[in-house]
Design a protein around this motif. Structure first.
Motif, PDB file in Angstrom:
ATOM      1  N   LEU A 324      22.765   7.833  11.260  1.00 17.70           N
ATOM      2  CA  LEU A 324      22.821   8.123   9.825  1.00 17.70           C
ATOM      3  C   LEU A 324      22.199   6.948   9.072  1.00 17.70           C
ATOM      4  O   LEU A 324      22.665   5.812   9.202  1.00 17.70           O
ATOM      5  CB  LEU A 324      24.276   8.320   9.380  1.00 17.70           C
ATOM      6  CG  LEU A 324      24.508   8.541   7.881  1.00 17.70           C
ATOM      7  CD1 LEU A 324      23.930   9.885   7.430  1.00 17.70           C
ATOM      8  CD2 LEU A 324      26.011   8.458   7.561  1.00 17.70           C
ATOM      9  N   VAL A 325      21.137   7.195   8.314  1.00 18.49           N
ATOM     10  CA  VAL A 325      20.482   6.142   7.538  1.00 18.49           C
ATOM     11  C   VAL A 325      20.300   6.626   6.105  1.00 18.49           C
ATOM     12  O   VAL A 325      20.322   7.829   5.832  1.00 18.49           O
ATOM     13  CB  VAL A 325      19.119   5.740   8.141  1.00 18.49           C
ATOM     14  CG1 VAL A 325      19.279   5.244   9.573  1.00 18.49           C
ATOM     15  CG2 VAL A 325      18.125   6.893   8.090  1.00 18.49           C
ATOM     16  N   ARG A 326      20.110   5.679   5.201  1.00 17.93           N
ATOM     17  CA  ARG A 326      19.912   6.048   3.804  1.00 17.93           C
ATOM     18  C   ARG A 326      18.462   5.827   3.379  1.00 17.93           C
ATOM     19  O   ARG A 326      17.739   5.010   3.950  1.00 17.93           O
ATOM     20  CB  ARG A 326      20.874   5.263   2.893  1.00 17.93           C
ATOM     21  CG  ARG A 326      20.908   3.761   3.104  1.00 17.93           C
ATOM     22  CD  ARG A 326      21.892   3.118   2.136  1.00 17.93           C
ATOM     23  NE  ARG A 326      22.130   1.704   2.452  1.00 17.93           N
ATOM     24  CZ  ARG A 326      22.524   0.810   1.566  1.00 17.93           C
ATOM     25  NH1 ARG A 326      22.712   1.147   0.309  1.00 17.93           N
ATOM     26  NH2 ARG A 326      22.749  -0.444   1.943  1.00 17.93           N
ATOM     27  N   TYR A 327      18.060   6.555   2.345  1.00 20.74           N
ATOM     28  CA  TYR A 327      16.707   6.442   1.810  1.00 20.74           C
ATOM     29  C   TYR A 327      16.497   5.075   1.142  1.00 20.74           C
ATOM     30  O   TYR A 327      17.448   4.372   0.810  1.00 20.74           O
ATOM     31  CB  TYR A 327      16.440   7.548   0.788  1.00 20.74           C
ATOM     32  CG  TYR A 327      16.096   8.890   1.395  1.00 20.74           C
ATOM     33  CD1 TYR A 327      14.908   9.076   2.099  1.00 20.74           C
ATOM     34  CD2 TYR A 327      16.953   9.974   1.247  1.00 20.74           C
ATOM     35  CE1 TYR A 327      14.570  10.310   2.631  1.00 20.74           C
ATOM     36  CE2 TYR A 327      16.623  11.222   1.778  1.00 20.74           C
ATOM     37  CZ  TYR A 327      15.425  11.377   2.473  1.00 20.74           C
ATOM     38  OH  TYR A 327      15.117  12.606   3.006  1.00 20.74           O
ATOM     39  N   THR A 330      14.720  -1.471   2.822  1.00 21.38           N
ATOM     40  CA  THR A 330      13.757  -2.286   3.550  1.00 21.38           C
ATOM     41  C   THR A 330      12.771  -1.469   4.365  1.00 21.38           C
ATOM     42  O   THR A 330      11.778  -2.023   4.858  1.00 21.38           O
ATOM     43  CB  THR A 330      14.497  -3.271   4.473  1.00 21.38           C
ATOM     44  OG1 THR A 330      15.438  -2.528   5.271  1.00 21.38           O
ATOM     45  CG2 THR A 330      15.252  -4.306   3.655  1.00 21.38           C
ATOM     46  N   GLN A 331      13.023  -0.186   4.534  1.00 23.28           N
ATOM     47  CA  GLN A 331      12.046   0.712   5.145  1.00 23.28           C
ATOM     48  C   GLN A 331      11.917   1.919   4.238  1.00 23.28           C
ATOM     49  O   GLN A 331      12.742   2.829   4.271  1.00 23.28           O
ATOM     50  CB  GLN A 331      12.468   1.132   6.550  1.00 23.28           C
ATOM     51  CG  GLN A 331      11.522   2.109   7.243  1.00 23.28           C
ATOM     52  CD  GLN A 331      10.074   1.667   7.203  1.00 23.28           C
ATOM     53  OE1 GLN A 331       9.307   2.049   6.322  1.00 23.28           O
ATOM     54  NE2 GLN A 331       9.692   0.826   8.157  1.00 23.28           N
ATOM     55  N   GLY A 332      10.891   1.903   3.394  1.00 25.87           N
ATOM     56  CA  GLY A 332      10.765   2.943   2.384  1.00 25.87           C
ATOM     57  C   GLY A 332      10.237   4.263   2.892  1.00 25.87           C
ATOM     58  O   GLY A 332      10.426   5.294   2.245  1.00 25.87           O
ATOM     59  N   LEU A 626      -3.705  -0.630  -3.553  1.00 28.51           N
ATOM     60  CA  LEU A 626      -3.490   0.711  -3.016  1.00 28.51           C
ATOM     61  C   LEU A 626      -2.723   0.646  -1.708  1.00 28.51           C
ATOM     62  O   LEU A 626      -3.048  -0.146  -0.831  1.00 28.51           O
ATOM     63  CB  LEU A 626      -4.835   1.402  -2.784  1.00 28.51           C
ATOM     64  CG  LEU A 626      -5.601   1.822  -4.039  1.00 28.51           C
ATOM     65  CD1 LEU A 626      -7.023   2.189  -3.667  1.00 28.51           C
ATOM     66  CD2 LEU A 626      -4.917   2.989  -4.725  1.00 28.51           C
ATOM     67  N   GLY A 627      -1.711   1.487  -1.581  1.00 31.80           N
ATOM     68  CA  GLY A 627      -0.980   1.600  -0.331  1.00 31.80           C
ATOM     69  C   GLY A 627      -1.286   2.939   0.300  1.00 31.80           C
ATOM     70  O   GLY A 627      -2.419   3.230   0.657  1.00 31.80           O
ATOM     71  N   ALA A 628      -0.262   3.770   0.414  1.00 35.12           N
ATOM     72  CA  ALA A 628      -0.445   5.124   0.924  1.00 35.12           C
ATOM     73  C   ALA A 628       0.514   6.021   0.150  1.00 35.12           C
ATOM     74  O   ALA A 628       1.168   5.585  -0.780  1.00 35.12           O
ATOM     75  CB  ALA A 628      -0.169   5.172   2.421  1.00 35.12           C
ATOM     76  N   GLY A 629       0.579   7.284   0.524  1.00 32.69           N
ATOM     77  CA  GLY A 629       1.581   8.149  -0.079  1.00 32.69           C
ATOM     78  C   GLY A 629       1.063   9.165  -1.060  1.00 32.69           C
ATOM     79  O   GLY A 629       1.832   9.975  -1.562  1.00 32.69           O
ATOM     80  N   SER A 630      -0.253   9.159  -1.356  1.00 29.46           N
ATOM     81  CA  SER A 630      -0.777  10.210  -2.214  1.00 29.46           C
ATOM     82  C   SER A 630      -2.239  10.468  -1.852  1.00 29.46           C
ATOM     83  O   SER A 630      -2.796   9.840  -0.945  1.00 29.46           O
ATOM     84  CB  SER A 630      -0.629   9.851  -3.692  1.00 29.46           C
ATOM     85  OG  SER A 630      -0.806  11.014  -4.498  1.00 29.46           O
ATOM     86  N   ASP A 631      -2.869  11.368  -2.594  1.00 29.15           N
ATOM     87  CA  ASP A 631      -4.135  11.942  -2.156  1.00 29.15           C
ATOM     88  C   ASP A 631      -5.343  11.012  -2.244  1.00 29.15           C
ATOM     89  O   ASP A 631      -6.444  11.412  -1.861  1.00 29.15           O
ATOM     90  CB  ASP A 631      -4.423  13.211  -2.953  1.00 29.15           C
ATOM     91  CG  ASP A 631      -3.505  14.355  -2.560  1.00 29.15           C
ATOM     92  OD1 ASP A 631      -3.471  14.699  -1.368  1.00 29.15           O
ATOM     93  OD2 ASP A 631      -2.808  14.902  -3.430  1.00 29.15           O
ATOM     94  N   TRP A 811       3.559  -0.187  10.217  1.00 29.11           N
ATOM     95  CA  TRP A 811       4.969  -0.109   9.848  1.00 29.11           C
ATOM     96  C   TRP A 811       5.207  -0.311   8.349  1.00 29.11           C
ATOM     97  O   TRP A 811       6.330  -0.558   7.926  1.00 29.11           O
ATOM     98  CB  TRP A 811       5.793  -1.128  10.634  1.00 29.11           C
ATOM     99  CG  TRP A 811       6.022  -0.675  12.039  1.00 29.11           C
ATOM    100  CD1 TRP A 811       5.319  -1.025  13.146  1.00 29.11           C
ATOM    101  CD2 TRP A 811       7.023   0.255  12.479  1.00 29.11           C
ATOM    102  NE1 TRP A 811       5.809  -0.378  14.249  1.00 29.11           N
ATOM    103  CE2 TRP A 811       6.866   0.403  13.886  1.00 29.11           C
ATOM    104  CE3 TRP A 811       8.041   0.966  11.845  1.00 29.11           C
ATOM    105  CZ2 TRP A 811       7.677   1.245  14.643  1.00 29.11           C
ATOM    106  CZ3 TRP A 811       8.844   1.797  12.611  1.00 29.11           C
ATOM    107  CH2 TRP A 811       8.667   1.931  13.989  1.00 29.11           C
ATOM    108  N   SER A 812       4.154  -0.157   7.527  1.00 26.67           N
ATOM    109  CA  SER A 812       4.363  -0.336   6.084  1.00 26.67           C
ATOM    110  C   SER A 812       4.509   0.979   5.352  1.00 26.67           C
ATOM    111  O   SER A 812       5.049   1.033   4.262  1.00 26.67           O
ATOM    112  CB  SER A 812       3.200  -1.130   5.470  1.00 26.67           C
ATOM    113  OG  SER A 812       2.020  -0.345   5.450  1.00 26.67           O
ATOM    114  N   GLY A 813       3.969   2.060   5.929  1.00 25.02           N
ATOM    115  CA  GLY A 813       4.101   3.364   5.293  1.00 25.02           C
ATOM    116  C   GLY A 813       3.491   3.402   3.912  1.00 25.02           C
ATOM    117  O   GLY A 813       2.291   3.205   3.740  1.00 25.02           O
TER     118      GLY A 813
END
Length: 854
Positions: A324-327, A330-332, A626-631, A811-813
């Motif tokens: 069980l982990v939460r949103y 430290t790991q987004g 810029l990271g990631a997570g969108s188009d 591992w940065s997502g």
């Protein structure tokens, strides 16, 4: 759902039926490549007989029909406005009326006429007084013949002057027609756009329709919403509107296929609700692993690798446990939480929303406040976006309908190997209570709600059954909606504007707010287009599908056009969640610094009246990496199209839940729609900066300055992980110094061009026009030159990602990262590999710099 339901076709009207109330001149017919006939619709959501059909959406038909109501209102208002503005032009020397709007905008051949008005040409009579003519008995000539001869002489004289100007290359009527003048005054265009943005409350109307029903990727709801969007693209005068299909791997939950339950000991037996109280769409994780597993319950905080390492060090075994982990924390990235649990030996992973991050600990919850209610569930994909982006079964090539090359799901590096499921705080709190007295209690960083005890659990913990049985489709159709305004000077060069359409439920903020703003920009640009305006460069609008499942729609689009986009892509401008608050944020390639600041300087903050730029300066804010997570990911990281992502942000909101609805936006997100309007202005002005300025406003000097700061950050990162190792960054610094020098030389042309044009009264010679376009081409090619396009080039084991400066770390997502290849090697303890990456990147930067002026 328990069984696969038969898809029931909706009687979707033809385009002619849907637009029958509009004037014939405003209608456009579907092209041969578009999805229009009944035969195509019968197969629009299934690739073959027997494939999974997502549930029908009964409210979809009214939503599609509603385009008529919106468009009729808009056209009525537009006609009324034009009638009101159709007043006598006070600057006209005639009594005829002229549209004030057209007077302000219509500047066709303005530079040409303005320049000629400054020439002092002697009158015909003056010439007669200086020239010694043969004596003619004028009394014998008809007076009319004298007038005719005089006028002919004047015509020949003017033609002679024009010939001299053209022959001397002062005027050029070739392909680069700057000498002819722009069709419209750019400042008037900008004023028009700002004055008309959301002037009839269109954004609110759009969002009401968008949120009428759930529209998960690949379902009928999202297809019908796509057709509705396509109709508004056409109503906005966009050309070549089409629904571009890809067949991709998607999963869907079965209603009775999901379970989280305590099954031992007997006195603690219990089963989670899983669904939200306001159930509109089923709760699940996109791209999750199907399975039915049981094991002792272990609480692992945020689910980071460090969290699992701490449990191991404290003697808490994860082997075959249900974690069980939460949103957040430290790991987004939720996918990396599941991957870390998998690598630690867990059998399954449950992720919940802790009120400490996005619930009542933060403030009042919906419907009394903006935060996540206790029964709400954050859905989302758990595909490994930092390893494979797009369709997880076709990494590196497009999932077109005729594509036969697919990995098997078990072969994909983009999928986790253990099942996972999201749950609400209401369900998670019960699981945490069952853990009391088992394992250990750690410090404050492992505690969420202060009143609740957070125990880790251990081998004696209650046993939990996690079931996630689902439907999995290898080739489920999704549809991007595309349309464009073709540029008149450089039609092959594209400014691409995108927002995704699919949502986990009704998606008012994510992504509905961005869709509503983009549709309004298209409407305003459509009004300009009806007046005859065209940009210099092509503007292509895109409504992406499948973004929530690993950025699929935009990535497949890019992979299907890699070579063309590397050649023609000038910029990609992305807005995903447009508005959830009042603070403006932007993440971008450093090239955007100048044009973004210029756009922000013109737009007022609705709350303070100050410009958005002033607030940035006061708050010390700047463009983020810029990271990631969108188009934007595929554009920036795969083809090197310089990208930007923008949003007005506030506190947390009911992210990816069914409480992200129209009521939430109307009460807490942006009640008066003023920040939607502000976003529309910034977005539209930035488009005009890049599509309609003769000289592109990108600045490579800003890029060079940013790279220097990235090197300093990398140096600090390496020193933290050094452990008696070192990294020589001198080659990287030298390459950046060369880039700084070459970029300064390169941008000397900017002033040279301005001096020439202003010095010639607004005219641009053919040679100068050619030089300007070549300058722009080198400017847009610079970011593409930062790609590692060697054979098998790209990041190690992640060769989709070609950009050497921007890409997610393994591992940065979602987090931004610079020089990801170097950082990944450092994380892996491969210092030789890290040094090799440094030298390779230095060589690419140096080569890109030398191309600027060579």
């Amino acid at each position: 759902m328990d069984s696969k339901a038969t898809y029931e076709h909706l009687p979707i009207p033809t385009y002619e039926e849907a637009t029958s109330s509009r004037p014939a001149s405003s209608q456009s017919r579907l092209g041969p490549e578009e999805i229009s006939d009944d035969a195509e619709r019968q197969g629009l959501l299934s690739s073959s007989a027997g494939n999974y059909r997502p549930p029908t959406v009964e409210s979809a038909r009214p939503s599609l029909d509603s385009v008529d109501g919106i468009e009729q209102d808009g056209e009525i208002d537009m006609r009324r406005e034009m009638e009101q503005m159709d007043i006598e032009d006070p600057l006209s020397d005639t009594s005829s009326n002229r549209s004030l709007l057209r007077y302000r905008l219509s500047k066709s051949f303005s530079n040409f006429t303005n320049s000629f008005s400054s020439l002092s040409i002697p009158s015909f009579r003056d010439y007669l007084s200086y020239v010694k003519w043969p004596r003619i008995n004028y009394e014998q000539l008809d007076a009319n013949r004298v007038v005719i001869l005089g006028r002919l002489f004047g015509v020949f004289l003017i033609m002679g002057v024009l010939y001299v100007l053209i022959a001397s290359d002062v005027l050029s009527f070739g392909r680069n027609r700057m000498g002819m003048g722009q069709m419209y005054d750019p400042e008037s265009i900008r004023i028009f756009v700002q004055n008309h943005m959301n002037d009839h409350d269109h954004m609110r109307k759009y969002l009401e329709h968008i949120t009428d029903f759930p529209h998960v990727a690949g379902t009928e709801g999202n297809y019908v919403l796509g057709e509705w969007v396509a109709e508004l693209f056409k109503a906005g005068e966009l050309e070549d509107v089409q629904m571009d299909r890809y067949d991709v791997y998607l999963n869907y939950p079965r209603k009775d296929g999901r379970r989280v339950a305590i099954i031992e000991p007997e006195n603690l037996k219990w089963e989670a609700q899983i669904e939200e109280d306001q159930e509109q769409d089923l709760v699940f994780h996109g791209h999750s692993k199907s399975g039915d597993v049981t094991g002792p319950l272990i609480y692992a905080n945020y689910g980071s690798r460090d969290d699992f390492k701490r449990l191991e060090n404290e003697g808490v075994s994860i082997k075959d446990a249900i974690v069980l982990v939460r949103y957040y924390g430290t790991q987004g990235d939720r996918a990396l939480k599941v991957k870390a649990a998998e690598l630690a030996g867990a059998a399954g992973c449950i992720i919940y929303s802790d009120p400490a991050q996005d619930g009542f600990v933060q403030g009042p919850t919906f419907p009394n406040g903006r935060f996540m209610p206790a029964d709400a569930v954050q859905r989302g994909a758990v595909s490994l976006m930092s390893r494979v982006v797009g369709d997880v079964l076709t990494p590196g090539w497009a999932s077109t309908p005729d594509n036969k090359q697919h990995l098997k799901p078990e072969e994909s590096p983009g999928l986790n190997k253990i099942p996972s499921i999201p749950i609400s705080w209401n369900d998670a709190e019960h699981l945490l209570e069952a853990l009391q007295g088992h394992g250990k209690q750690f410090g404050d960083d492992w505690v969420g709600v202060p009143e609740v005890q957070y125990w880790t659990g251990n081998g004696t913990s209650p046993k939990v059954n996690l079931k996630n049985i689902q439907d999995e489709e290898v080739k489920q159709p999704i549809y991007n909606v595309l349309g464009k305004l073709t540029g008149w000077e450089e039609p092959e060069k594209k400014i691409i504007v995108g927002n995704h359409r699919d949502a986990w439920c009704t998606g008012a903020a994510d992504p509905g707010s961005g869709t509503a703003v983009m549709l309004e920009i298209i409407r305003v640009f459509g009004e300009l287009r009806r007046l005859g305006w065209r940009p210099l460069r092509t503007i292509e609008f895109a409504s992406w599908d499948g973004e929530e499942y690993n950025l699929i729609g935009s990535t497949e689009h890019v992979e299907n056009r890699e070579a063309a986009l590397r050649e023609s892509g000038v910029a990609y401008i992305n807005v995903d969640v447009a508005v959830t608050g009042t603070d403006f944020y932007a993440s971008a390639s450093p090239l955007y610094e100048h044009p973004l600041m210029h756009a922000m300087n013109r737009v007022s903050d609705p709350s303070t009246g100050k410009s958005i730029r002033e607030l940035w300066d006061e708050q010390g804010r700047g463009i983020e990496n810029l990271g990631a997570g969108s188009d934007f990911v595929a554009f920036q990281d795969i083809v090197g199209t310089s990208s930007i992502d923008m949003a007005f942000k506030g506190g947390k909101f009911p992210y990816h839940s069914c409480y992200d609805n129209f009521e939430w936006m109307s009460k807490f997100g942006d009640p008066d729609w003023s920040y939607h309007k502000a976003m529309g202005e910034i977005w539209a002005l930035l488009i005009l900066e890049l599509a309609d300025k003769p000289l592109l406003p990108f600045q490579i000097t800003s890029y060079a300055k940013s790279i220097s700061s990235y090197i300093d950050d990398l140096d600090a990162y390496a020193k933290v992980s050094a452990d008696n190792k070192s990294l020589d960054l001198n080659g990287l610094r030298t390459a950046t110094d060369i880039l700084t020098q070459e970029s300064q030389r390169f941008h000397n042309f900017d002033q040279t061009w301005r001096d020439f044009v202003f010095g010639s009264g607004g005219f641009e010679s053919g040679n100068m026009g050619t030089a300007r376009i070549e300058h722009n081409n080198r400017l847009t090619q610079f970011e593409t030159d930062l790609l590692d396009l060697r054979e098998d080039g790209g990041l190690v084991n992640r060769t989709q990602f070609k950009h050497v400066i921007f890409a997610p770390q393994v591992w940065s997502g979602y987090d931004d990262a610079t020089f990801p290849g170097v950082r990944d090697a450092i994380d892996a303890g491969d210092w030789d590999g890290a040094q090799a990456q440094v030298e390779m990147i230095a060589g690419i930067i140096k080569a890109a710099a030398e191309k600027l002026n060579g």
